[in-house]
Design a protein around this motif. Sequence first.
Motif, PDB file in Angstrom:
ATOM      1  N   CYS A   1       0.822  -1.204   0.000  1.00 53.07           N
ATOM      2  CA  CYS A   1       0.000   0.000   0.000  1.00 53.07           C
ATOM      3  C   CYS A   1       0.861   1.261   0.000  1.00 53.07           C
ATOM      4  N   LYS A   2       1.928   1.245   0.791  1.00 55.32           N
ATOM      5  CA  LYS A   2       2.811   2.406   0.834  1.00 55.32           C
ATOM      6  C   LYS A   2       3.438   2.687  -0.526  1.00 55.32           C
TER       7      LYS A   2
ATOM      8  N   LEU B   1       0.603   6.440  -5.914  1.00 57.05           N
ATOM      9  CA  LEU B   1       0.655   6.472  -7.382  1.00 57.05           C
ATOM     10  C   LEU B   1      -0.737   6.469  -8.022  1.00 57.05           C
ATOM     11  N   ILE B   2      -1.773   6.288  -7.232  1.00 56.74           N
ATOM     12  CA  ILE B   2      -3.132   6.265  -7.780  1.00 56.74           C
ATOM     13  C   ILE B   2      -3.553   7.668  -8.199  1.00 56.74           C
ATOM     14  N   GLN B   3      -4.029   7.803  -9.420  1.00 62.85           N
ATOM     15  CA  GLN B   3      -4.560   9.083  -9.897  1.00 62.85           C
ATOM     16  C   GLN B   3      -6.034   9.155  -9.479  1.00 62.85           C
TER      17      GLN B   3
ATOM     18  N   HIS C   1      -5.240  -5.137  -6.225  1.00 63.64           N
ATOM     19  CA  HIS C   1      -4.560  -5.633  -5.034  1.00 63.64           C
ATOM     20  C   HIS C   1      -3.256  -4.849  -4.881  1.00 63.64           C
ATOM     21  N   PRO C   2      -3.160  -3.947  -3.921  1.00 63.36           N
ATOM     22  CA  PRO C   2      -1.952  -3.117  -3.781  1.00 63.36           C
ATOM     23  C   PRO C   2      -0.800  -3.889  -3.142  1.00 63.36           C
ATOM     24  N   LYS C   3      -0.097  -4.638  -3.967  1.00 66.32           N
ATOM     25  CA  LYS C   3       1.016  -5.462  -3.496  1.00 66.32           C
ATOM     26  C   LYS C   3       2.341  -5.021  -4.110  1.00 66.32           C
ATOM     27  N   GLY C   4       2.287  -3.978  -4.942  1.00 64.79           N
ATOM     28  CA  GLY C   4       3.491  -3.532  -5.632  1.00 64.79           C
ATOM     29  C   GLY C   4       3.866  -4.423  -6.796  1.00 64.79           C
ATOM     30  N   THR C   5       2.919  -5.218  -7.296  1.00 66.75           N
ATOM     31  CA  THR C   5       3.230  -6.181  -8.350  1.00 66.75           C
ATOM     32  C   THR C   5       2.773  -5.748  -9.740  1.00 66.75           C
ATOM     33  N   ILE C   6       1.817  -4.838  -9.808  1.00 68.96           N
ATOM     34  CA  ILE C   6       1.228  -4.416 -11.081  1.00 68.96           C
ATOM     35  C   ILE C   6       1.346  -2.901 -11.204  1.00 68.96           C
TER      36      ILE C   6
END
Length: 246
Positions: A16-17, A22-24, A81-86
């Motif tokens: 999440c951090k 980065l979400i617009q 899913h905010p996992k830093g993967t996508i």
Amino acid sequence: MKITLCLLTFNELEGCKHDIPLIQREMFDEIYAVDGGSSDGTIEYLQNQGITVYKQPKKGLNPACRFAFEKCTTDALIFFHPKGTIPVSDTLKFRKYFNEGYELVVGSRSIKGAVNEEDTKLLKPRKWFVKALAIVASLIFKREGKMVWDVLHGFRGATVNAFKKIDPLDYGLSIDIEMVVRSYKFKIRRVEFPTTEVPRIAGETHFKAIPTGIKLLKYLYYELFTRKDKDYVELSVKKQQLPKNI
């Protein structure tokens, strides 16, 4: 079309951090999170970022997704899913397809132009399993429209009306493949676009490969041999009835 971005979280503080800044946000009509009971500070972080967090009332991925749509007040919803993967920027790609009339949109790791985190490895068991499952689901259930190759990626979106038609089970973790299978059955317009997947920033997957795979195969058996859809029953009866004027 108005669109909701729903964050599905369960102990994903580090992801999440990385992703939330980065979400617009101005590109979405509604943003909220559905949390499965985080205890690592995920909930507090999201709330401090001004994001409403709903605690899902029932455990499981399917219940989380159903609950997300219950809270939705727009025309369509995207799961992220905010996992830093996508790439977070890929959340902006859905609107184009919804505006073109597609009802189920999948961010795919399995089509041309996509990247799967296993692509750099010699053995790709997860990627191969997903493709095999996609082929099986298509052969059994698809009668028209486009085939979906990434049947297990949770990065996807659907219109509210399409989700109501799909009517996924209110338990378990079959939601991703279930949305695809039932889009085949109910002739829901679907499309994939390529996305890029990298290893998660922190933590481990919440879905272990072998037990999850077994549950998904059991779901396919249930959908094929046990599940009864009212719409199909009514259609079958109507086909057998003769017009009253004959």
